[in-house]
Design a protein around this motif. Structure first.
Motif, PDB file in Angstrom:
ATOM      1  N   MET A   1       0.740  -1.209   0.003  1.00  0.00           N
ATOM      2  CA  MET A   1      -0.066  -0.029   0.064  1.00  0.00           C
ATOM      3  C   MET A   1       0.735   1.201  -0.018  1.00  0.00           C
ATOM      4  N   ASP A   2       2.294   1.056  -0.331  1.00  0.00           N
ATOM      5  CA  ASP A   2       3.058   2.038  -0.367  1.00  0.00           C
ATOM      6  C   ASP A   2       2.757   3.220  -1.543  1.00  0.00           C
ATOM      7  N   LEU A   3       2.174   4.227  -1.193  1.00  0.00           N
ATOM      8  CA  LEU A   3       1.666   5.371  -2.607  1.00  0.00           C
ATOM      9  C   LEU A   3       2.852   5.948  -3.011  1.00  0.00           C
ATOM     10  N   LYS A   4       4.020   6.001  -2.528  1.00  0.00           N
ATOM     11  CA  LYS A   4       5.110   6.301  -3.379  1.00  0.00           C
ATOM     12  C   LYS A   4       5.500   5.795  -4.483  1.00  0.00           C
ATOM     13  N   LYS A   5       5.209   4.592  -4.654  1.00  0.00           N
ATOM     14  CA  LYS A   5       5.455   3.754  -5.804  1.00  0.00           C
ATOM     15  C   LYS A   5       4.139   3.990  -6.987  1.00  0.00           C
ATOM     16  N   LYS A   6       2.959   4.382  -6.278  1.00  0.00           N
ATOM     17  CA  LYS A   6       1.763   4.407  -7.169  1.00  0.00           C
ATOM     18  C   LYS A   6       1.720   5.802  -7.956  1.00  0.00           C
ATOM     19  N   VAL A   7       2.061   6.836  -6.917  1.00  0.00           N
ATOM     20  CA  VAL A   7       1.817   8.100  -7.243  1.00  0.00           C
ATOM     21  C   VAL A   7       2.910   8.605  -8.110  1.00  0.00           C
ATOM     22  N   LYS A   8       3.005   9.000  -9.209  1.00  0.00           N
ATOM     23  CA  LYS A   8       4.178   9.517  -9.846  1.00  0.00           C
ATOM     24  C   LYS A   8       3.932  10.987 -10.378  1.00  0.00           C
ATOM     25  N   THR A   9       4.860  11.803  -9.814  1.00  0.00           N
ATOM     26  CA  THR A   9       4.243  13.289  -9.894  1.00  0.00           C
ATOM     27  C   THR A   9       5.719  13.989  -9.661  1.00  0.00           C
ATOM     28  N   LYS A  10       5.860  15.248 -10.258  1.00  0.00           N
ATOM     29  CA  LYS A  10       7.082  15.877 -10.144  1.00  0.00           C
ATOM     30  C   LYS A  10       6.675  16.803  -8.801  1.00  0.00           C
ATOM     31  N   GLY A  11       7.635  16.907  -7.765  1.00  0.00           N
ATOM     32  CA  GLY A  11       7.390  17.578  -6.723  1.00  0.00           C
ATOM     33  C   GLY A  11       8.196  16.936  -5.403  1.00  0.00           C
ATOM     34  N   THR A  12       7.904  17.327  -4.216  1.00  0.00           N
ATOM     35  CA  THR A  12       8.567  16.924  -2.967  1.00  0.00           C
ATOM     36  C   THR A  12       7.671  16.072  -2.150  1.00  0.00           C
ATOM     37  N   VAL A  13       8.028  15.045  -1.788  1.00  0.00           N
ATOM     38  CA  VAL A  13       7.213  14.330  -0.848  1.00  0.00           C
ATOM     39  C   VAL A  13       7.442  14.948   0.502  1.00  0.00           C
ATOM     40  N   VAL A  14       6.141  15.519   1.193  1.00  0.00           N
ATOM     41  CA  VAL A  14       6.382  16.041   2.511  1.00  0.00           C
ATOM     42  C   VAL A  14       5.770  15.156   3.525  1.00  0.00           C
ATOM     43  N   LEU A  15       4.955  14.390   3.396  1.00  0.00           N
ATOM     44  CA  LEU A  15       4.212  13.210   4.245  1.00  0.00           C
ATOM     45  C   LEU A  15       4.152  12.091   3.517  1.00  0.00           C
ATOM     46  N   SER A  16       4.295  10.898   4.119  1.00  0.00           N
ATOM     47  CA  SER A  16       3.960   9.602   3.842  1.00  0.00           C
ATOM     48  C   SER A  16       3.755   8.766   5.139  1.00  0.00           C
ATOM     49  N   ASN A  35       0.090  26.247  -1.189  1.00  0.00           N
ATOM     50  CA  ASN A  35      -1.125  26.214  -1.534  1.00  0.00           C
ATOM     51  C   ASN A  35      -1.208  25.151  -2.749  1.00  0.00           C
ATOM     52  N   THR A  36      -0.148  24.609  -3.237  1.00  0.00           N
ATOM     53  CA  THR A  36      -0.233  23.723  -4.881  1.00  0.00           C
ATOM     54  C   THR A  36       0.360  22.461  -4.357  1.00  0.00           C
ATOM     55  N   TYR A  37      -0.426  21.504  -4.035  1.00  0.00           N
ATOM     56  CA  TYR A  37       0.114  20.148  -3.606  1.00  0.00           C
ATOM     57  C   TYR A  37      -1.129  19.194  -4.022  1.00  0.00           C
ATOM     58  N   LYS A  38      -0.496  17.921  -3.893  1.00  0.00           N
ATOM     59  CA  LYS A  38      -1.445  16.689  -4.355  1.00  0.00           C
ATOM     60  C   LYS A  38      -1.754  15.798  -3.135  1.00  0.00           C
ATOM     61  N   VAL A  39      -2.559  15.335  -2.710  1.00  0.00           N
ATOM     62  CA  VAL A  39      -2.866  14.340  -1.599  1.00  0.00           C
ATOM     63  C   VAL A  39      -3.612  12.967  -2.270  1.00  0.00           C
ATOM     64  N   ALA A  97      -3.652   4.640   3.832  1.00  0.00           N
ATOM     65  CA  ALA A  97      -2.296   5.429   3.683  1.00  0.00           C
ATOM     66  C   ALA A  97      -2.447   6.502   3.037  1.00  0.00           C
ATOM     67  N   VAL A  98      -1.839   7.686   3.297  1.00  0.00           N
ATOM     68  CA  VAL A  98      -1.758   8.952   2.883  1.00  0.00           C
ATOM     69  C   VAL A  98      -0.467   9.606   2.336  1.00  0.00           C
ATOM     70  N   LEU A  99      -0.436  10.459   1.501  1.00  0.00           N
ATOM     71  CA  LEU A  99       0.814  10.716   0.750  1.00  0.00           C
ATOM     72  C   LEU A  99       0.491  12.153   0.614  1.00  0.00           C
ATOM     73  N   ILE A 100       1.415  13.015   0.711  1.00  0.00           N
ATOM     74  CA  ILE A 100       1.150  14.497   0.324  1.00  0.00           C
ATOM     75  C   ILE A 100       2.529  14.813  -0.447  1.00  0.00           C
ATOM     76  N   VAL A 101       2.429  15.283  -1.508  1.00  0.00           N
ATOM     77  CA  VAL A 101       3.433  15.715  -2.404  1.00  0.00           C
ATOM     78  C   VAL A 101       3.286  17.400  -2.646  1.00  0.00           C
ATOM     79  N   GLN A 102       4.258  18.096  -2.312  1.00  0.00           N
ATOM     80  CA  GLN A 102       4.268  19.646  -2.604  1.00  0.00           C
ATOM     81  C   GLN A 102       4.800  19.638  -4.230  1.00  0.00           C
ATOM     82  N   LEU A 103       3.916  20.276  -4.915  1.00  0.00           N
ATOM     83  CA  LEU A 103       4.206  20.676  -6.364  1.00  0.00           C
ATOM     84  C   LEU A 103       4.910  21.676  -6.621  1.00  0.00           C
ATOM     85  N   PRO A 104       5.888  21.744  -7.714  1.00  0.00           N
ATOM     86  CA  PRO A 104       6.632  22.998  -7.810  1.00  0.00           C
ATOM     87  C   PRO A 104       5.845  23.931  -8.615  1.00  0.00           C
TER      88      PRO A 104
END
Length: 104
Positions: A1-16, A35-39, A97-104
């Motif tokens: 259930m590791d979302l780091k492998k499923k979610v492909k996006t440019k940006g910085t993982v700030v929480l997993s 104010n621009t990020y992906k959950v 599981a939850v993952l937050i990626v800060q988008l550029p």
């Protein structure tokens, strides 16, 4: 259930965070975000609702079923990051599981 492998996006993982043992039906964390990020969230287990809240930006409710989903907060103009509170509420006995990626 590791979302780091499923979610492909440019940006910085700030929480997993992954609750593979279904030990936490409610969980909160403080996260520094602009104010621009992906959950991304995933939930497997008993029927019920998975609730995700990011203060001031996102309220997401979905059924706890296999499969993940993403939601993007795309604020314009871009603002400096600040501390926001993430809250996850899952049905008792659910693995999530939850993952937050800060988008550029």
């Amino acid at each position: 259930m590791d979302l780091k492998k499923k979610v492909k996006t440019k940006g910085t993982v700030v929480l997993s965070h992954v609750d593979e043992k279904a030990e936490q039906s409610s969980w909160t964390a403080a996260v520094r975000l602009g104010n621009t990020y992906k959950v991304a969230v995933d939930c497997v287990g008993p029927q019920g609702k998975l609730v995700i809240r990011v203060t001031g930006r996102i309220n997401m409710v979905r059924q706890c079923i296999a499969g993940y989903t993403t939601l993007t907060s795309d604020g314009y103009p871009r603002k400096k990051s600040k501390v926001r509170h993430l809250t996850v509420e899952a049905p008792p006995g659910a693995k999530w599981a939850v993952l937050i990626v800060q988008l550029p």
